[in-house]
Write a protein that holds these residues in place. Structure first.
Motif, short mmCIF file in Angstrom:
data_model
loop_
_atom_site.label_atom_id
_atom_site.label_comp_id
_atom_site.label_asym_id
_atom_site.label_seq_id
_atom_site.Cartn_x
_atom_site.Cartn_y
_atom_site.Cartn_z
N GLN A 150 -86.54 50.13 -9.08
CA GLN A 150 -87.09 51.15 -8.76
C GLN A 150 -87.22 52.29 -7.94
O GLN A 150 -87.07 53.36 -8.37
CB GLN A 150 -89.36 50.65 -8.06
N ARG B 138 -86.58 56.09 -7.61
CA ARG B 138 -87.39 57.06 -7.43
C ARG B 138 -86.26 58.14 -6.41
O ARG B 138 -86.32 59.76 -6.29
CB ARG B 138 -87.69 57.03 -6.59
N THR C 10 -89.03 49.62 -0.24
CA THR C 10 -89.78 49.84 -0.69
C THR C 10 -90.57 51.18 -0.03
O THR C 10 -91.36 51.45 -0.68
CB THR C 10 -91.05 48.74 -0.71
N PRO D 285 -91.76 56.70 -1.48
CA PRO D 285 -92.66 55.47 -2.55
C PRO D 285 -94.14 56.88 -3.40
O PRO D 285 -94.82 57.09 -2.45
CB PRO D 285 -93.94 54.12 -2.11
N ASP E 249 -94.99 50.99 -6.10
CA ASP E 249 -93.23 51.20 -5.25
C ASP E 249 -93.53 50.02 -3.54
O ASP E 249 -92.36 49.43 -3.35
CB ASP E 249 -93.01 52.41 -5.09
#
Ligand SMILES: C[S@@+](CC[C@H](N)C(=O)[O-])C[C@H]1O[C@@H](n2cnc3c(N)ncnc32)[C@H](O)[C@@H]1O
Length: 256
Positions: free
Chosen positions: A46, A50, A229, A233, A238
């Motif tokens: 993830q 980003r 994380t 986020p 996230d």
């Protein structure tokens, strides 16, 4: 291919389709000893998304991804080309079985190449015709090493290695990285693995200071070096439930 590959083990945790029974068994052994690893792998993927979106928003249109694994499940080119179809990506990995699978996955996408190369030999990457076709070194590049330096031992001097990549890039380029941190939980997971299953995965865990050192000479972008994380986020998913337990650092630096 019947031997387990860490890239295909990751694919198992990411619920992809490029793993076999031996990868799954190896993944289950790791999970038994260090139950939070699959969570970190998903959080890391993830994070890749980003970082790529951030870079495209900064005007970066070309990416070099070191130690890429299987390029599915929202990997670099998927996210970048969704934002701007003109983006180009050079993936690099030295595991021949991964390279074969990867090239199948990428067939037909002529703005992406998958190099079979060892990142400890930067010249083999910069000198490759596919790199020259897709990456213009006079323009900014997004260089990514997501969970890759974990597999580069101190004897290979990873800081100097990263520096030699960054030195070849134009001002305005970025380096985005993650790294599993040195911590008691992962250490004990490795010990349990060696007692139960033999030789554990050969990884180099590193502390915050060492991780920050990889960005020497670069301007660290917000929010700095943080648990994976917590790097910009966008959703609750996230952040996850226990951000402070994410034993993996993420950071990005800009070359000025
Ligand atoms: C944990 S996987 C990470 C894959 C990917 N970056 C991701 O985020 O899912 C590490 C990958 O690095 C590759 N790798 C490790 N050492 C390497 C080296 N010296 N040169 C090229 N690839 C390497 C492995 O084959 C593996 O596919």
């Amino acid at each position: 291919m019947t031997y387990p590959s860490i890239a295909r083990v990751n694919d198992f945790w990411l619920e992809g389709f490029n793993h076999n029974a031996s990868d799954q068994e190896y993944a289950e052994h790791i999970e038994l000893c260090a139950p939070h690893i699959p969570y970190l792998v998903r959080a890391s993927r993830q994070l890749t998304g980003r970082m790529v979106r951030y870079l495209v928003d900064q005007g970066v249109r070309q990416f070099i991804d070191l130690g890429s694994g299987i390029p599915t499940r929202r990997h670099v080119h998927e996210v970048a080309q969704e934002r701007d179809a003109e983006c180009t990506v050079v993936y690099v990995d030295f595991d021949p079985s991964v390279v074969a699978d990867a090239r199948d996955v990428l067939a037909g996408n002529d703005r992406v190449a998958y190099l079979a190369a060892d990142i400890r030999d930067p010249e083999s990457i910069f000198g490759a015709p596919e790199r020259a076709r897709l990456i213009d070194l006079s323009k900014p590049v997004g260089l990514l090493a997501i969970e890759t330096l974990l597999y580069v031992s101190d004897s290979d001097n990873p800081a100097a290695l990263i520096r030699s990549f960054v030195d070849r890039l134009a001002p305005g380029s970025y380096l985005g990285m993650t790294h599993c941190s040195e911590n008691a939980e992962l250490r004990s997971g490795l010990e349990i693995f060696s007692r139960m299953f033999g030789e554990p995965p050969d990884v180099a865990l590193r502390g915050r200071e060492e991780f920050e050192g990889f960005f020497a000479g670069l301007d660290i972008v917000e929010p700095g070096v943080v648990p994976v994380t917590l790097w910009n986020p966008l959703t609750e998913e996230d952040v996850g439930r226990n951000a402070h337990l994410a034993h993996m650092f993420a950071g990005m630096g800009r070359k000025s």
